[in-house]
Design a protein around this motif. Structure first.
Motif, PDB file in Angstrom:
ATOM      1  N   ILE A   1       0.869  -1.177   0.000  1.00 24.51           N
ATOM      2  CA  ILE A   1       0.000   0.000   0.000  1.00 24.51           C
ATOM      3  C   ILE A   1       0.899   1.219   0.000  1.00 24.51           C
ATOM      4  O   ILE A   1       1.798   1.321   0.847  1.00 24.51           O
ATOM      5  CB  ILE A   1      -0.926   0.014   1.230  1.00 24.51           C
ATOM      6  CG1 ILE A   1      -1.825  -1.232   1.209  1.00 24.51           C
ATOM      7  CG2 ILE A   1      -1.779   1.292   1.247  1.00 24.51           C
ATOM      8  CD1 ILE A   1      -2.747  -1.350   2.404  1.00 24.51           C
ATOM      9  N   GLY A   2       0.663   2.133  -0.927  1.00 25.43           N
ATOM     10  CA  GLY A   2       1.536   3.297  -1.025  1.00 25.43           C
ATOM     11  C   GLY A   2       2.967   2.813  -1.141  1.00 25.43           C
ATOM     12  O   GLY A   2       3.291   2.004  -2.004  1.00 25.43           O
ATOM     13  N   HIS A   3       3.839   3.281  -0.226  1.00 30.20           N
ATOM     14  CA  HIS A   3       5.237   2.873  -0.269  1.00 30.20           C
ATOM     15  C   HIS A   3       5.573   1.829   0.774  1.00 30.20           C
ATOM     16  O   HIS A   3       6.736   1.578   1.015  1.00 30.20           O
ATOM     17  CB  HIS A   3       6.147   4.090  -0.097  1.00 30.20           C
ATOM     18  CG  HIS A   3       6.120   4.996  -1.277  1.00 30.20           C
ATOM     19  ND1 HIS A   3       5.182   5.978  -1.419  1.00 30.20           N
ATOM     20  CD2 HIS A   3       6.879   5.048  -2.398  1.00 30.20           C
ATOM     21  CE1 HIS A   3       5.384   6.619  -2.550  1.00 30.20           C
ATOM     22  NE2 HIS A   3       6.388   6.087  -3.161  1.00 30.20           N
ATOM     23  N   HIS A   4       4.576   1.266   1.413  1.00 32.99           N
ATOM     24  CA  HIS A   4       4.933   0.258   2.404  1.00 32.99           C
ATOM     25  C   HIS A   4       4.363  -1.105   2.084  1.00 32.99           C
ATOM     26  O   HIS A   4       3.516  -1.246   1.207  1.00 32.99           O
ATOM     27  CB  HIS A   4       4.568   0.705   3.824  1.00 32.99           C
ATOM     28  CG  HIS A   4       3.122   1.044   4.027  1.00 32.99           C
ATOM     29  ND1 HIS A   4       2.586   2.254   3.694  1.00 32.99           N
ATOM     30  CD2 HIS A   4       2.098   0.317   4.545  1.00 32.99           C
ATOM     31  CE1 HIS A   4       1.293   2.279   4.005  1.00 32.99           C
ATOM     32  NE2 HIS A   4       0.966   1.102   4.516  1.00 32.99           N
TER      33      HIS A   4
END
Lengths: 423, 423, 423, 423
Positions: free
Chosen positions: A186-189
Motif C-alpha cells: 500500500i503506497g510505499h509500504h
C-alpha cells in the motif's frame, strides 16, 4: 515494486535423498504457485527411490499480525474512497480464489477490470466487468473508470508490461492497494507474509462492505446490428472481432482459445466468459494444441483464434482432432506475415510468411475448410462450421498491415515510450 | 523482523575484469556497511590489473516516496506519543550519524538508551542517556523507561539477542518504529529503499519536535561514597565496577576497552563516554591488542578490562606496549576460569584456566605489575598505575563464581527462556 | 604433472538428508585422504538427524587392468635400471604403507630418500636412508645419488615446491616413475584408478626384485667428535645442529617436533627417526602445542625446536605442560627476528621480534629455564634438561642473520630462480 | 575410458567485462570443439559492450613430450601389427582433419571403418572404406575386419553406445589405440595434452608407413542387378536401400541427409560419399530443415530420408523449398508409426502416427508428390523426381514392423544385453 524468487531447486544425485527433494519440490510448487527446479543427472534417471510415507510439509510463514493490520488498512481505504475499483490478476485463478473475488466484488458493487494475464479470472460477461485494463492502450471509457479511481485494489498480479500494459504507471501509487501471493503493498509500504487467500477471505467476510448506491454496471455492449461497413467488402480485423462477438452473444458458453500476437490483442475485445491464452512472450503456436487439450480435458468445444505464422508452427496438430474426438472451430487470420512483430518494427523485411492453402490443407487433415474474404462470408462460415459435427478451419484473408485497435494503440504507446528516456 | 544479505561476491580470475570487481566491491562495502567477498585464486595473487580511471559507482536505490511517507508516519507517531524513547544502535556509528542523533534527541527531549552493540554510539555521560537496554536483564528503572514507552524509535540496529538481549520481545511490535540501513519498519509494515541517513536527516530537520516540558534527565548516579562493604575485605566484581566508576568520574575522558565475557557485561555499568568492545560471539582476546590499536591511532590512553582466559589468548601482546609508546592500564579480572561459560553451564568441568602469575609476567614484558585482593588496594593501584608513565597491569583476584549483576540477570533470563518452549 | 580435486562437499540443510551426507563425507575423507567440506547452516547446528544404520559406502573405482599394466611397466623399468632410487612421500604415511615400503626398499637394496613433507615416513636412521631430497638445496652426495639415477620411483607425493624443493625439475621426466593416491605416472603417460596401496602391494610381492650386489648403505655420519670450532665461542646454528645430532645419537628414540621457518630447514639435518613438522606455509606456532599433543597421545617425550617468533605466537601454551603431565625439552632458537622471511627479503624492516626473557618466562610457567650462548653450554643444558623430570626450555641466543646451511642454499636457489623467467 | 568437461561458462552481468567473456567463450568453443555456455541476464540483452581490440587468446596446453612419446608408441604398435585397422570418428570432421586421415590411411593401406557418428568423415566410396562399425550390429565381414585386428587405431571419437554401438566392448582394450581431442589412450594408460591434430600430423608425416602388400580394398558392392524379389510386390525397407544404392551408384556425388530412427540405421547401408545425420538421441525432425540448410549453404541437391513421424514434426518446412530455390528429393518412409521406438518396446501402444496424405500435402506446399508401393515404382519415382527441377516428395508405403537389417540386429543385441547384468 515487487520481485522475488521463491522457487525450490535441488539436484537429485543420491537415491537416499531424492524422494525427500521430490516431495518438497512438489509441495513448494503447489503452495507458492511458482516453478521449481529439479535436476536429475543422467545416471540417476532410472534409480529407485524410497517414497517417504510422511513427506515433509513446507510451512509457509503467515504473519497473523500483518494480515490483520493489512486488512484493516485496506478496509479503511476502501471505505474512505469515492470511486473504488477492483483489478483481477492471474493469481486469482492460480490460487483458486475466483468465487471469493466475485463475492467481494458483488458486496462492494464496484467496477471490476482484469489484467491482461488475468483475463477470464473474473467472468467477462459479468455485469460488473468493465474490461481488460492495459493502460493507455485501453479504450477511453475503461481508462476513465480505472484511472480516475481514488482506490484501486489490484488482486493477484505483479505490475509489469505483460500484466497491465506499457503504461502501468497510470495507476497512481498513492491510490494503489496491491495483494499478491504473500504480500500486500500500500503506497510505499509493504506487509510481508500476508497470503492473498487469507487476506481475501478476511476482506470478503468483513461486514459493511455494501455501498448504498446500486452496484456499478458495465454499459451495454453495442448490439450486434449490421456494421456500417459493407458486409461484402474485403474483411478487416475489426469485422472479425464484431463477427466473433455476435457469435459469442449467441453462444453464451463458448470458450475462446487464442494464440499470441494480434490474436491475443483482438481477444481482449471478444466477450467470451472464458478466454485461454499464452503468457505473451515466446509462446507462438499455443492455440491449436491448447484447444485440443482443453476439449479433451473439459469436453467443451472451443472457438480458436490463430494467425498464419503460429499455425505454420503447430497447426498441423489439427490432424489429431478427429481421432481425439475434438471438433474445434479454428478461425485462422491470414495476413501473410508475423504482423505484430512487423507492427513494432515496420522496417523489418523478414516477417513475411510463406503462403499455405490453409483451408485445403485442413481438409486433407480431416477438417471442413472454409476460405472467407468478407464479413458476410465469415458469419456464414461460423454458422456452418458450428453446425457441423467435425472440426473446421476458417481461413480469413486479411490485408497485410490490418491490425486490431488494441494492438494499434499498443504500438503507438510503445513508440511514444521508447522515444523518451526510460523512467 | 529483518534479514537480508547485501554483500557483494566475485571471483577474480581474469586480470581484465579484476579491477572492476575490486572497485565495485569496495564501493559496495563502503555504501552498505556490510562485508563483501572477493575470492582471489592462488595463481592470480600477483597478477597485474588495470586500475579503472573511472571506477563504476554502485547506485543504491532511494525511494523518495518511501522516505517521505515513512518520515510522515514516524513524526505522526512521535507527536501522538506520551512517553517516546530513542534506542541508539550500532549503525548510527557505522554510518557516522552520531551528531544527527544527538540533535534529534535534544530536540525531542526524550530518554535515550543504547543497544548492547550500540553502547558508545551515543555519549554515555550525556544527561539524557538512560542506559544500555538489555531486556529483562536491564535494571528496573531503565526497563520502566523503555518498556512503558508508547513509542520506541530504534535507530540503526537489527533486533536480535546480541543487540537487545534475551528479551527483545519486551518491545511491543505495536509501539516500535525501526530504522535500519535501508528500511523502516513500523508495526507489521515496511518501507524499502528508505536509507537511514536520509530518514534521520529529515527527522532532525522537522519543525516542532520540541516538547513543552523540559528534557528528560537521567537520575544522578549514586555518588562515589565509600561502599558499605569493608574496603579491606576480599574484593568482588561489584567492588571493581564501583572503583572503575569512581575512576571514570575523576577522569572524564578515559576510554574503556573491554574484552568479551563478564568484562563486557560489567562494562555496561561503567560510565565512560567511550566504550569499545567486541561483537559478543567468538571474540575472546580482543581487548589487549585493541587497546594498543586504539592508542596508536588516537593517542588516547585506555583503561582495559580483560579476564584471565582472554589474557592467556592474546595478553602477551602487551610486550609490544613500550616499543609502540603505549601505556594502557590493564585491569585483569582473575577468577581462575572462563566464568561466563561456566555461569551458563554450571555443570561444565572444562572452564578452569591454568594459573599464571600475571603481574610478574607483565613485569617481564615491560609493564608495572600490581596484585590486588581488596577494593582499597584496587583504588590505590589504579591511582598509582595512572600516575605512572608506562603501561601497567593490575591483577584483581576474584572468587570463582563471582559474576557481575548484569551477567547474573542474563543467566537467569536465559535459563528461564530455555526452560520454556521457544516462541 | 598432476592436479585433481577429490574432495566431497555438501550443505547440510535438511535433517532428512544430513546423516547420509555426514556418513559419505567421512567415508570419502578416510578413503581418499583429502579434505571434505560440509557446510552446516547456523539454524541446523543442533537439528536432530537420523543416523543411518547402514551408511552408504563410497566405492572408489579400481581399474585392475591399469594396476597390472602399471606394475608390469614399473618392474620392467626397475629391472632395466642400473642406478634406481626410491623417494618416499607423505602419502606413504597417510595411507599407512610404511612397512610395505621398507619391505620393497630392502628387497631392492637401493638408496631411499624422502621428500620434505615425507621426512619421517621412512626411518631416518635406516641404513638405506640417503637423506631428504630438496633439489639443488640438497648436499652434493645426495644430489649425486638422486640426480644420476636412471630410474627414480617416487611414492606418494605430488611434485611441487613444498615437496621436493625449488628444483623439482632436476628429476628427469624420462626417468621418473610416480605413484600417487590413485594414479601412476610414467614418462608422459598416466594410469588412472591404480591405487597406491594396490600398486605397492603388488610391487613388494613381486619375485626377483633383489639385486645381486649387497644393498646400498648410506655413508657413516660424521661421528660426534668435538667440532673444530671453539665450544666456548658464541654459538651458531651449525653448532646447534651438531649438538642435537650428538643428542639424537645418544637417545635413539627421541622424536623431534619442529616449528616452521629455519627450524624446519635445520631439522632436515637432524637424524631422529621420527620427525614431526607442519606443512610449510602459514603454520608458524605449530611446535609447542604439537609437542604437548604428541606426548599426551603417545607418551613419548619430545625434543622441540622453535624460533622466537613462533614461540611468541603459541609458546605460552607451555604453561599447560605440568598439568598435562608433559615434560618436553624445548630448544628455542632466539635470533631476535623472523629470520627465514628476512633471508628471502633482506630489505625488509619489519621482521624484528620484540625481546622476551624466554627462560625466565618459562620458569614462571612451571618449566626449568636455561639461557645458553655457547655450544658447550647447549650440550650441558640438554643433558641437565633431559635428566630432569619436568619440562624445560633452553633459550639459545643466536646472531641475527645466522641461518642453517639448508636454508642458505634454499635462498640462493630461490634467488637464482626468480631472476630468470619462469619455465 | 574418457570423460571430461571442457566447456566455458560465464554470466554476462557487467558491460565492462562482457566483451572479454564473449571473446573468450568463442575462442574456447572454436579451439576445443565443445559447447560453451554464456548466460545473459534479461536486463543485459541490449547493453552496449566495448569490443576488445585484442581479445584474450586461450592457450590450450600442448605437452610436446607427450605428443612425441605417444606418436612413438603408436608407430611401434602399428609396425608390429599384422592386421591394423583405422576407425574414423566425428572429431576428424570437427577438427577438419579429413585430408590428413586419407593420407595416413593410404600410406598404411589398411581397412578404414567409420563410427556411427563419424559416417561421412571418411569418403564412403573410397576403396579402403570397409563400412560403419557398430559392434555386433555390423555385418559379419566388417566385424571380421575390425574384431580380428591386432591394432585398432580409433581417431576422434569417444567410445560409447552412440558412437560404436551396443557392443563397443568387442574392441579389445589390449589392441586399442585411441586419439581424441586432447588425449591419447593406449591400453590402460593415457597421454594428456596431446592434441589430435598434432598427433595425426606427426603420424601422417612419419616415414616407412607403407606396407609391402598392396592396399586393402573393400570387396565390390553387390552390383545393381535386379533383386531376386518381385519388383511389383509390396515394397520393403530392404528394397528401398537397394533402390537408393542403385541411385547413389548412378549419381556419384549426391549427398544423403537422414533423419533419426530407422532412417539413420538404413543410411548405414547406403553408399553416398557424404552422409549428414543427427546425433541419435532427441533429434527427430532433423532431416527436412537440414536438407534445406545444406542446399542453401553448399548448393548441392540432397537426397533426404525421413520417416512419417519425423515429417509430422518439421516436414511442413518443405513449403519453404521453392522460395529458397531448393529442390531436395525427399523419400518419406511411411510405416504409420514411430517404428524404432516400437521395435525396442514391442508392447508399446502409443507409437502409431495419425495418417497424413503426405504426397498430396507436399503438392499443396509446392512439391511434386509421388506415392509408391513397389520397388519398381520407387525407382521410377526417383528417376522422375531427380529429373524434375523442383522439390519432390516420394511417399513409400511400408508395412508396420518392417525394419532395416541394421536396426533389426541392433534390437536383438540390445535385448540380449539388457537381459543380462550390466558389465
Amino acid at each position: 515494486v515487487y520481485r522475488e524468487v521463491t522457487e525450490y531447486a535441488a539436484i537429485l544425485d543420491d537415491p537416499r535423498t531424492a524422494a525427500a527433494h521430490v516431495a518438497r519440490a512438489l509441495d513448494v510448487a503447489w503452495k507458492v504457485k511458482r516453478p521449481v527446479y529439479l535436476e536429475i543427472p543422467r545416471d540417476m534417471v532410472s534409480a529407485g527411490i524410497d517414497l517417504p510415507v510422511d513427506p515433509p510439509q513446507v510451512e509457509l510463514r503467515t504473519d497473523e499480525g500483518a494480515v490483520e493490520e493489512a486488512v484493516a488498512e485496506i478496509l479503511s481505504r476502501l471505505r474512505a474512497a469515492e470511486r473504488p475499483v477492483l483489478i483481477v490478476g492471474v493469481e486469482v485463478h492460480r490460487f483458486g480464489l475466483g468465487a471469493l473475488v466475485i463475492r467481494l466484488a458483488e458486496a462492494l458493487g464496484v467496477p471490476v477490470a482484469s489484467s491482461f494475464l488475468g483475463r477470464g479470472a473474473f467472468p467477462i460477461r459479468h455485469p460488473q466487468f468493465a474490461g481488460t485494463y492495459l493502460g493507455v492502450v485501453s479504450p477511453a471509457p475503461l481508462r476513465e473508470v480505472v484511472e480516475s479511481s481514488d482506490c484501486v485494489l489490484l488482486l493477484g498480479e505483479l505490475i509489469s508490461d505483460t500484466s497491465l500494459g506499457v503504461s502501468a504507471d497510470r495507476l497512481s501509487e498513492r491510490n494503489l492497494l496491491l495483494c499478491v501471493a504473500r504480500d500486500v503493498f500500500i503506497g510505499h509500504h509493504r506487509y510481508q507474509d500476508a497470503p492473498i487467500d487469507r487476506v481475501l477471505a478476511r476482506l470478503a467476510a468483513s461486514p459493511g462492505l455494501s455501498r448504498r448506491a446500486p452496484a456499478w454496471r458495465a454499459p451495454e455492449a453495442v448490439p450486434d446490428t449490421p456494421s456500417a461497413r459493407d458486409p461484402h467488402a474485403p474483411i478487416t480485423i475489426v469485422d472479425v472481432i464484431e463477427a466473433l462477438n455476435a457469435f459469442a452473444d449467441a453462444h453464451d458458453d463458448v470458450p475462446l482459445v487464442s494464440d499470441t500476437g494480434d490474436c491475443l490483442f483482438s481477444a481482449v475485445e471478444i466477450r467470451t466468459n472464458l478466454c485461454m491464452g499464452p503468457a505473451y512472450y515466446a509462446t507462438m503456436g499455443f492455440a491449436v494444441p491448447a484447444a485440443l487439450g482443453m476439449q479433451v480435458s473439459t469436453g467443451r468445444r472451443p472457438l480458436v483464434l490463430v494467425g498464419d505464422g503460429a499455425f505454420q508452427m503447430t497447426g498441423p496438430e489439427l490432424s489429431h482432432a478427429v481421432e481425439l474426438g475434438c471438433n474445434p472451430v479454428v478461425v485462422l487470420l491470414n495476413n501473410g506475415s508475423w504482423e505484430m512483430l512487423q507492427a513494432f518494427f515496420p522496417a523489418a523485411t523478414y516477417n513475411r510468411t510463406v503462403p499455405w492453402p490453409f483451408a485445403r490443407l485442413a481438409e486433407l487433415w480431416g477438417c471442413r475448410g472454409f476460405e472467407v474474404r468478407t464479413a458476410a462470408a465469415l458469419r456464414d462460415a461460423l454458422r456452418l462450421a458450428w453446425a457441423g459435427d467435425g472440426p473446421a478451419l476458417i481461413e480469413v484473408t486479411l490485408q497485410r498491415g490490418d491490425i486490431s485497435p488494441v494492438l494499434s494503440r499498443f504500438v503507438a504507446a510503445f513508440r511514444q515510450r521508447v522515444n523518451r528516456p526510460l523512467p
